[in-house]
Write a protein that holds these residues in place. Structure first.
Motif, PDB file in Angstrom:
ATOM      1  N   LYS A  99       0.823  -1.202   0.000  1.00  0.00           N
ATOM      2  CA  LYS A  99       0.000   0.000   0.000  1.00  0.00           C
ATOM      3  C   LYS A  99       0.857   1.251   0.000  1.00  0.00           C
ATOM      4  N   PHE A 100       1.844   1.281   0.911  1.00  0.00           N
ATOM      5  CA  PHE A 100       2.642   2.496   1.046  1.00  0.00           C
ATOM      6  C   PHE A 100       3.731   2.598  -0.019  1.00  0.00           C
ATOM      7  N   SER A 101       4.066   1.482  -0.660  1.00  0.00           N
ATOM      8  CA  SER A 101       5.083   1.525  -1.701  1.00  0.00           C
ATOM      9  C   SER A 101       4.470   1.747  -3.087  1.00  0.00           C
ATOM     10  N   SER A 102       3.156   1.614  -3.216  1.00  0.00           N
ATOM     11  CA  SER A 102       2.491   1.795  -4.513  1.00  0.00           C
ATOM     12  C   SER A 102       2.515   3.276  -4.900  1.00  0.00           C
ATOM     13  N   PRO A 103       2.802   3.557  -6.138  1.00  0.00           N
ATOM     14  CA  PRO A 103       2.810   4.955  -6.574  1.00  0.00           C
ATOM     15  C   PRO A 103       1.404   5.512  -6.801  1.00  0.00           C
ATOM     16  N   CYS A 104       0.400   4.649  -6.712  1.00  0.00           N
ATOM     17  CA  CYS A 104      -0.979   5.065  -7.025  1.00  0.00           C
ATOM     18  C   CYS A 104      -1.786   5.243  -5.741  1.00  0.00           C
ATOM     19  N   PRO A 105      -2.813   6.099  -5.759  1.00  0.00           N
ATOM     20  CA  PRO A 105      -3.698   6.247  -4.597  1.00  0.00           C
ATOM     21  C   PRO A 105      -4.444   4.948  -4.304  1.00  0.00           C
ATOM     22  N   GLU A 106      -5.092   4.868  -3.161  1.00  0.00           N
ATOM     23  CA  GLU A 106      -5.735   3.633  -2.737  1.00  0.00           C
ATOM     24  C   GLU A 106      -6.908   3.234  -3.626  1.00  0.00           C
ATOM     25  N   LYS A 139      10.221  -0.985 -17.241  1.00  0.00           N
ATOM     26  CA  LYS A 139      11.519  -0.373 -16.965  1.00  0.00           C
ATOM     27  C   LYS A 139      12.464  -0.522 -18.143  1.00  0.00           C
ATOM     28  N   PHE A 140      11.888  -0.702 -19.327  1.00  0.00           N
ATOM     29  CA  PHE A 140      12.717  -0.821 -20.529  1.00  0.00           C
ATOM     30  C   PHE A 140      13.084   0.575 -21.012  1.00  0.00           C
ATOM     31  N   LEU A 141      14.360   0.856 -21.014  1.00  0.00           N
ATOM     32  CA  LEU A 141      14.904   2.170 -21.368  1.00  0.00           C
ATOM     33  C   LEU A 141      14.497   3.227 -20.359  1.00  0.00           C
ATOM     34  N   THR A 142      13.185   3.461 -20.203  1.00  0.00           N
ATOM     35  CA  THR A 142      12.729   4.444 -19.226  1.00  0.00           C
ATOM     36  C   THR A 142      11.664   3.801 -18.340  1.00  0.00           C
ATOM     37  N   THR A 143      11.544   4.304 -17.143  1.00  0.00           N
ATOM     38  CA  THR A 143      10.568   3.760 -16.201  1.00  0.00           C
ATOM     39  C   THR A 143       9.184   4.315 -16.506  1.00  0.00           C
ATOM     40  N   ILE A 144       8.213   3.413 -16.718  1.00  0.00           N
ATOM     41  CA  ILE A 144       6.837   3.802 -17.007  1.00  0.00           C
ATOM     42  C   ILE A 144       5.952   3.260 -15.894  1.00  0.00           C
ATOM     43  N   LYS A 145       5.237   4.123 -15.241  1.00  0.00           N
ATOM     44  CA  LYS A 145       4.294   3.731 -14.198  1.00  0.00           C
ATOM     45  C   LYS A 145       2.945   4.397 -14.488  1.00  0.00           C
ATOM     46  N   THR A 146       1.962   3.553 -14.793  1.00  0.00           N
ATOM     47  CA  THR A 146       0.621   4.066 -15.116  1.00  0.00           C
ATOM     48  C   THR A 146      -0.373   3.585 -14.078  1.00  0.00           C
ATOM     49  N   SER A 204       6.729   9.770  -9.206  1.00  0.00           N
ATOM     50  CA  SER A 204       7.299   8.943 -10.262  1.00  0.00           C
ATOM     51  C   SER A 204       6.271   8.461 -11.289  1.00  0.00           C
ATOM     52  N   VAL A 205       5.004   8.723 -11.042  1.00  0.00           N
ATOM     53  CA  VAL A 205       3.943   8.268 -11.955  1.00  0.00           C
ATOM     54  C   VAL A 205       4.079   8.983 -13.292  1.00  0.00           C
ATOM     55  N   THR A 206       3.986   8.209 -14.367  1.00  0.00           N
ATOM     56  CA  THR A 206       4.105   8.779 -15.718  1.00  0.00           C
ATOM     57  C   THR A 206       2.789   8.737 -16.499  1.00  0.00           C
ATOM     58  N   GLY A 207       1.811   7.990 -15.996  1.00  0.00           N
ATOM     59  CA  GLY A 207       0.541   7.909 -16.696  1.00  0.00           C
ATOM     60  C   GLY A 207      -0.631   7.768 -15.744  1.00  0.00           C
ATOM     61  N   ILE A 208      -1.756   8.434 -16.063  1.00  0.00           N
ATOM     62  CA  ILE A 208      -2.982   8.352 -15.255  1.00  0.00           C
ATOM     63  C   ILE A 208      -4.144   8.018 -16.186  1.00  0.00           C
ATOM     64  N   ASN A 209      -4.852   6.926 -15.902  1.00  0.00           N
ATOM     65  CA  ASN A 209      -6.034   6.517 -16.651  1.00  0.00           C
ATOM     66  C   ASN A 209      -7.235   6.501 -15.712  1.00  0.00           C
ATOM     67  N   LEU A 210      -8.197   7.385 -15.972  1.00  0.00           N
ATOM     68  CA  LEU A 210      -9.388   7.488 -15.133  1.00  0.00           C
ATOM     69  C   LEU A 210     -10.601   6.994 -15.915  1.00  0.00           C
ATOM     70  N   TYR A 211     -11.432   6.159 -15.255  1.00  0.00           N
ATOM     71  CA  TYR A 211     -12.618   5.596 -15.895  1.00  0.00           C
ATOM     72  C   TYR A 211     -13.850   5.884 -15.038  1.00  0.00           C
ATOM     73  N   HIS A 212     -14.972   6.153 -15.718  1.00  0.00           N
ATOM     74  CA  HIS A 212     -16.253   6.369 -15.031  1.00  0.00           C
ATOM     75  C   HIS A 212     -16.136   7.494 -14.001  1.00  0.00           C
ATOM     76  N   LEU A 213     -15.703   8.635 -14.480  1.00  0.00           N
ATOM     77  CA  LEU A 213     -15.552   9.809 -13.619  1.00  0.00           C
ATOM     78  C   LEU A 213     -16.841  10.632 -13.690  1.00  0.00           C
ATOM     79  N   PHE A 214     -17.647  10.534 -12.649  1.00  0.00           N
ATOM     80  CA  PHE A 214     -18.935  11.221 -12.621  1.00  0.00           C
ATOM     81  C   PHE A 214     -18.893  12.390 -11.627  1.00  0.00           C
ATOM     82  N   ASN A 215     -20.005  13.097 -11.525  1.00  0.00           N
ATOM     83  CA  ASN A 215     -20.152  14.212 -10.571  1.00  0.00           C
ATOM     84  C   ASN A 215     -19.218  15.376 -10.881  1.00  0.00           C
TER      85      ASN A 215
END
Length: 442
Positions: free
Chosen positions: A18-25, A34-41, A86-97
């Protein structure tokens, strides 16, 4: 003792993850490389279903709502916070309100490369909303409710290469919606409600972008025709338009594109991708025909579908009226008919030789004879009335003068009719010049 140890180890592992994940809960690591550059989505929420958008391009209903219980599980009621730097990508789905995407909703991550929203109630993007992520390379807002792309929505993003706004409700794009995008080479506007190609916005991109070619997807919109001047200005500027699936109206406004010469067709093919395969949806007798098949159709050999009406037909010859005098009504009618016949022949014989300069000169000099004619007719009419009154007063006692005055009346009548004949000829001649000028412009 062994069971408690295993439980403790499991809890420690979960806490570490949980605490090591780069993403929110409410998110999970959707992809990492981690090929050539680090990608975290990071993908949010934890349970996603992209089928309605990916397969059908469905727009989210305006009344969709995400409850607090479902937030982070099957939908989102706001953009999550707490992304690691360190996050390089954010994908949001079903974003309402959420109806307006602002700068505060975009996490200011120094390494953010991609930002994706699929299925949302967003209707507007605030100007400069992405200014806090200058490293962004791809932005996608799909299957949402965007209505308009305003000025400076995407501005001063030097490495941004692609914008995808597929399956929204976009009706208009402001001329300065995409400014100072030096690397942009892909603009996706497929599946919206655009009624015209946003040439101004596209031209601004080309003026600021250093990309070799700009690909613009405008498929499945509501574009019915294409302006000839705008498209000709786009030729050889490095722009490629995809227009498949638009409801083109194959009438006179589109004939210039459908029935194009072979040399022009080669240049158009560099602007409109597969232009020959675009199809007509109306009129009904041409529905389903692609542009290529119309080259041998009567559409390219006749003018029956042209919306432009010949200018000459909109200026019918004016009916000339005679002077209201009962004393020489018959003579006026005969001379007027003769004047019309003579003038008609004169106009037909000279119509082919008139140019715009002659038309302007003829109209300028027309005012002089017409003015003199009106003045002469008025003067002669007054003279005639005076003579008739005088005739009645002296007719009882002086027979011979009456005959003399009668001769004067006849002479005045002949002079008046000749002047009227000249006036009719001049006006009809001017009308002929106007028609000739209109035809030359058409």
């Amino acid at each position: 003792m062994g069971t408690r140890s295993r439980q403790s180890i499991a809890i420690l592992v979960l806490l570490f993850l949980k605490f090591s994940s780069p993403c929110p809960e409410e998110c999970f690591i959707q992809s990492e490389s981690k090929f050539l550059t680090t990608i975290k989505t990071c993908g949010c929420p934890t349970r996603i279903d992209t089928a309605p958008c990916a397969s059908h391009g469905r727009t989210v209903a305006a009344n969709r709502f995400c409850s607090a219980e479902d937030h982070g599980l099957t939908c989102l009621n706001d953009v999550p916070t707490g992304f690691d730097q360190s996050v390089t990508g954010i994908n949001l789905y079903h974003l309402f309100n959420l109806t307006t995407l602002t700068k505060q909703h975009i996490p200011p991550l120094p390494n953010l490369i991609t930002f994706l929203i699929t299925g949302s109630t967003i209707e507007t993007i605030e100007a400069h909303a992405f200014s806090s992520v200058p490293s962004i390379m791809s932005i996608a807002i799909r299957c949402s409710r965007l209505l308009h792309i305003g000025d400076h929505t995407f501005h001063n993003l030097p490495v941004l290469r692609a914008i995808f706004l597929y399956h929204n409700l976009i009706e208009t794009v402001a001329p300065r919606a995409f400014g100072d995008l030096k690397s942009l080479d892909t603009l996706g506007l497929k599946g919206n409600q655009l009624k015209a190609v946003p040439f101004e916005a596209v031209s601004l991109i080309r003026r600021t972008s250093t990309a070799v070619r700009l690909r613009v997807n405008l498929g499945n919109n509501q574009i019915a025709t294409i302006l000839e001047t705008a498209l000709r200005n786009t030729i050889d500027t490095g722009v490629t338009l995809r227009l498949k699936g638009n409801p083109f109206v194959c009438d006179g406004r589109l004939r210039w594109l459908v029935c194009k010469p072979a040399t022009f067709a080669e240049r158009i093919s560099g602007v409109i991708l597969q232009a020959d395969r675009l199809q007509c949806t109306s009129p009904s007798k041409l529905a389903g025909y692609d542009f290529k098949s119309l080259l041998n159709n009567s559409f390219c050999s006749s003018e029956e579908l042209t919306n432009v009406t010949p200018i000459g037909s909109t200026f019918p010859m004016a009916e000339l009226t005679t002077l209201p005098s009962k004393h020489f009504k018959a003579t006026d009618s005969a001379l007027t008919q003769r004047a019309r016949n003579t003038t008609s022949g004169t106009v037909d014989s000279t119509r082919g030789n008139l140019d715009d300069g002659q038309q302007a000169a003829g109209m300028n000099y027309l005012y002089i004879p017409v003015g003199l004619t009106v003045a002469a007719i008025t003067l002669l009419s007054g003279t005639t009335v005076a003579v008739v009154v005088y005739k009645r007063r002296v007719s009882r006692g002086r027979q011979n003068p009456v005959h003399a005055l009668h001769g004067v009346v006849i002479s005045s009548q002949l002079i008046s009719n000749r002047m009227y004949q000249h006036s009719a000829s001049a006006i009809d001649d001017a009308m002929g010049r106007e028609e000739t000028g209109g035809d030359s412009e058409g």
